[in-house]
Enzyme design. Sequence first.
Site, short mmCIF file in Angstrom:
data_model
loop_
_atom_site.label_atom_id
_atom_site.label_comp_id
_atom_site.label_asym_id
_atom_site.label_seq_id
_atom_site.Cartn_x
_atom_site.Cartn_y
_atom_site.Cartn_z
N SER A 250 0.96 -1.13 -0.03
CA SER A 250 0.04 0.00 -0.09
C SER A 250 0.94 1.12 0.17
O SER A 250 2.12 1.08 0.21
CB SER A 250 -0.86 0.09 1.29
OG SER A 250 -0.15 0.48 2.34
N LYS A 251 0.12 2.49 -0.19
CA LYS A 251 1.00 3.63 -0.15
C LYS A 251 1.84 3.76 1.18
O LYS A 251 3.03 4.33 1.10
CB LYS A 251 -0.04 4.94 0.08
CG LYS A 251 -0.70 5.10 -1.29
CD LYS A 251 -0.79 6.53 -1.67
CE LYS A 251 -1.47 6.79 -2.89
NZ LYS A 251 -2.59 6.80 -3.13
N ARG A 252 1.73 2.89 2.21
CA ARG A 252 2.40 3.10 3.43
C ARG A 252 3.54 2.71 3.18
O ARG A 252 4.68 2.87 3.99
CB ARG A 252 1.53 2.62 4.40
CG ARG A 252 1.03 3.78 5.43
CD ARG A 252 0.23 2.84 6.50
NE ARG A 252 -1.18 2.64 5.85
CZ ARG A 252 -1.96 1.65 6.02
NH1 ARG A 252 -1.35 0.40 6.68
NH2 ARG A 252 -3.08 1.52 5.51
N ASP A 253 3.79 1.52 2.20
CA ASP A 253 5.34 0.95 1.96
C ASP A 253 6.15 1.90 1.18
O ASP A 253 7.03 1.58 0.55
CB ASP A 253 5.08 -0.23 1.09
CG ASP A 253 3.93 -1.21 2.14
OD1 ASP A 253 4.57 -1.45 3.36
OD2 ASP A 253 3.13 -1.81 1.73
#
Length: 482
Positions: A250-253
């Site tokens: 996800s974007k968090r990665d």
Amino acid sequence: MSVRVRIAPSPTGNLHIGTARTAVFNWLFARSQGGTFILRVEDTDLERSKPEYTQNIMEGLRWLGMDWDEEPVYQTQRMGLYQPKIQALLDQGLAYRAYETPDELTAMREKQKAGSEAPRYNNQHRDLTSEQIAAFEAEGRQAVIRFKIDDDRDITWNDMVRGPVHWKGRDLGGDMVIARASSSTEMGQPLYNFVVVVDDADMGITHVIRGEDHVGNTPKQILLYEAMGMPVPQFAHTPLILNEKGAKLSKRDGVTSISDFKAMGFTPEALVNYMTLLGWSAPEAQEIFTLDQAAKLFSFDRVNKAGAKFDWDKLDWLNSQYLHEKSPEDLLPLMEPYLKEAGYEFDLATDRDWLLKLAALAGPSLTRLKDCVELGRFFFAPTMDFADAAVEQLQKDGVADAMQAVLEALQAHGGLNEISDAQDLITQVTKTLGVKKGVIMRSLRAALMADMQGPDLVESWLILHQRGFDQGRLERAIALGR
Ligand code: GLU
């Protein structure tokens, strides 16, 4: 029957790595079968869809080398196609208007949850009488259109990745909404599961290849194909891309869009090569190939069911393999935007010669194109701040004299053009002064590069010499050492 596949991104964001990987598998399958690969822009979400995202998606696919074979299809240009089909389902009694308010639907779900039942629509408006309908309409209620799902139906397909997949009608959440709320005379906007079936059938799509996150939509879509008397395509649900912890990427990665990967300095060849390996493996464990080569080897037999872990080290390794293969001429234009963005000043035309030398120096050490920025710090300004270790080296006994000797030998020399010129000069000074070559090399590195670590010293010297920076740097180093 000739193979027709599509990638169907929603332009509500930049081209996502997951969508791009789905595109890769579609493209590979199409090319391996001599089939057709189509781009369909699913832009019906008018609030969130933006032309700049469509642009980004198209540019990303092209950058990765995935060309589509027909004019792109835009769903918003096909709205006329859907409504008659919904009307036909209504007329056949396969769909109906349901009048619950959002609050009533929430209450239904809450009650189910309280009774430990899975939340679903309970089909309560399936058989409304005309009096009930008239009463709801008199209240000014709006109706969604629901497609009937028989709880007792078994739905099965033979997934090209997952093998036979079975669903029960009762696990599909009750009669499904196929068009948004609207008045009794108008029809609200048709929704994804319906639109996708109409489009795939209308476009003659033979194989629907998409991410595993869609696996729960497929049984609903199969029921719609059947209800509309349309041939059901084959399905392949490709494994999700997971982060290092095994959760969906996800974007968090960090990065999730192809333009982010581009900005980080990955080449399209390496990135697309890496994406083919995300869930697929080539026979004989071959790892480096172009898209065209992969298409010759591709088949769904070798696509995994399990999620594919995103491995940055592997991507970096592949990227470095591609970068190390490039000639300075090919590398320079790729490095240019990163050097410019870093604020280095140069002119591609007049400085071409030494920039090519810089590219040759950079090539074997690059993992990501952006690494050239770090290398560039040695070459774009006449002087640099000395690192502590360099100061220490330059202030050692005899080092200033040695650098003075190098400077004089350099001035006496006709000009450094070849690596051997610089090497000869170093040997000459070493002999004259009777010092160890290692001392001269370390001191020269400190003087010219202002640091004790960095790229190849002799090659760097030639570049600095060509820029006219070496004498000034030697003079500063001598002053520092005295
Ligand atoms: N627009 C959908 C998506 O981006 C397409 C899904 C499909 O391929 O059917 O997920």
